[in-house]
Enzyme design. Structure first.
Site, PDB file in Angstrom:
ATOM      1  N   GLY A  46      -4.388   1.790  -0.337  1.00  0.00           N
ATOM      2  CA  GLY A  46      -4.812   2.631   0.679  1.00  0.00           C
ATOM      3  C   GLY A  46      -3.621   2.972   1.574  1.00  0.00           C
ATOM      4  N   CYS A  78      -1.700  -3.288  -3.909  1.00  0.00           N
ATOM      5  CA  CYS A  78      -1.126  -2.278  -3.247  1.00  0.00           C
ATOM      6  C   CYS A  78      -1.014  -2.379  -1.740  1.00  0.00           C
ATOM      7  CB  CYS A  78      -1.400  -0.622  -3.673  1.00  0.00           C
ATOM      8  SG  CYS A  78      -0.088   0.220  -3.775  1.00  0.00           S
ATOM      9  N   HIS A 171      -2.741  -0.699  -9.634  1.00  0.00           N
ATOM     10  CA  HIS A 171      -4.223  -0.390  -9.084  1.00  0.00           C
ATOM     11  C   HIS A 171      -4.958  -0.757 -10.388  1.00  0.00           C
ATOM     12  CE1 HIS A 171      -3.735   1.661  -5.351  1.00  0.00           C
ATOM     13  NE2 HIS A 171      -2.685   1.757  -5.729  1.00  0.00           N
ATOM     14  N   GLU A 173      -8.076  -1.104 -10.483  1.00  0.00           N
ATOM     15  CA  GLU A 173      -9.276  -0.661 -10.302  1.00  0.00           C
ATOM     16  C   GLU A 173      -9.192   0.812 -10.851  1.00  0.00           C
ATOM     17  OE1 GLU A 173      -7.152  -1.158  -8.332  1.00  0.00           O
ATOM     18  OE2 GLU A 173      -7.026   0.184  -6.818  1.00  0.00           O
TER      19      GLU A 173
HETATM   20  N1  GLN Z   1       2.379   3.285   0.387  1.00  0.00           N
HETATM   21  C1  GLN Z   1       1.190   2.604   0.857  1.00  0.00           C
HETATM   22  C2  GLN Z   1       1.455   1.657   1.816  1.00  0.00           C
HETATM   23  O1  GLN Z   1       2.580   1.174   2.046  1.00  0.00           O
HETATM   24  C3  GLN Z   1       0.573   1.795  -0.307  1.00  0.00           C
HETATM   25  C4  GLN Z   1       0.098   2.832  -1.425  1.00  0.00           C
HETATM   26  C5  GLN Z   1      -1.296   2.178  -2.028  1.00  0.00           C
HETATM   27  O2  GLN Z   1      -1.988   1.338  -1.649  1.00  0.00           O
HETATM   28  N2  GLN Z   1      -1.454   3.107  -3.033  1.00  0.00           N
HETATM   29  O3  GLN Z   1       0.540   1.453   2.776  1.00  0.00           O
END
Ligand code: GLN
Length: 198
Positions: A46, A78, A171, A173
């Protein structure tokens, strides 16, 4: 088996769907009381700054940190990886700060916002794993006790594990490949560790 997925922001619904396909009870978690009696917890991708803020507002940070220190398996994908990191380059540190890694956010820059890459992950077997990267962070450095699970051809570390703590930049998922989720489900509860020892 009951696996919680932090469901405040990001792609928690996709994690819940894949975990259900793996045959476990996957539950959205928004309140501290929903952390009870879980066998594992997932922090999804996210936006890490938003996720940080919401998890603090919902009073999830301290109880979650406590449970992971008692051995509850946790998996950050992520943005979730950013939250678990003890150190975040040029940004506020991960709010949970319970994994001995240094992470750089958005490490592939604007030029390569998103990309896919076939990954070699020996822990998942010989067949390559479809890596889906979306404004992904990378792990700049690992400390004591951290096992590197995957590096890109250029050397960037994109998946790692420290006992009951698992992280990846990409990811799983968003793919049909269940192997990374099943790997998480196979993690033992770690031995309890003190916050000073990570
Ligand atoms: N760029 C996002 C961050 O640093 C992470 C991106 C993602 O979770 N797809 O929070």
């Amino acid at each position: 088996m009951r696996i919680g997925v932090i469901a405040l922001q990001g792609d928690f619904a996709e994690h819940i769907a894949v975990l259900s396909r793996c045959g476990v009870d996957a539950l959205p978690v928004r309140l501290p009381s929903q952390l009870d009696e879980l066998d594992g917890i997932v922090i999804p991708g996210g936006e890490s700054t938003t996720l940080n803020r919401l998890m603090a507002e919902y009073s999830l940070i301290e109880p979650l940190r406590e449970l992971v220190c008692q051995g509850l398996p946790v998996w950050g994908t992520c943005a979730g990886m950013v939250l678990l990191a003890k150190k975040v380059t040029s940004s506020a540190n991960g709010s949970l700060g319970i994994m001995n890694i240094e992470v750089e956010r958005n490490a592939f820059g604007r030029q390569t916002d998103s990309f896919e890459s076939e990954l070699s992950i020996p822990a998942l077997g010989d067949r390559s794993f479809p890596g889906v990267f979306v404004r992904a962070p990378i792990i700049r450095a690992v400390g004591a006790g951290v096992e590197i699970l995957c590096q890109l051809r250029g050397g960037a570390i994109v998946a790692a594990r420290q006992e009951n703590r698992l992280v990846c930049s990409f990811h799983p998922e968003l793919t049909d490949d269940l192997r990374f989720h099943n790997y998480f489900l196979s993690l033992d509860r770690g031995d309890a560790f003190t916050k000073d020892s990570y």
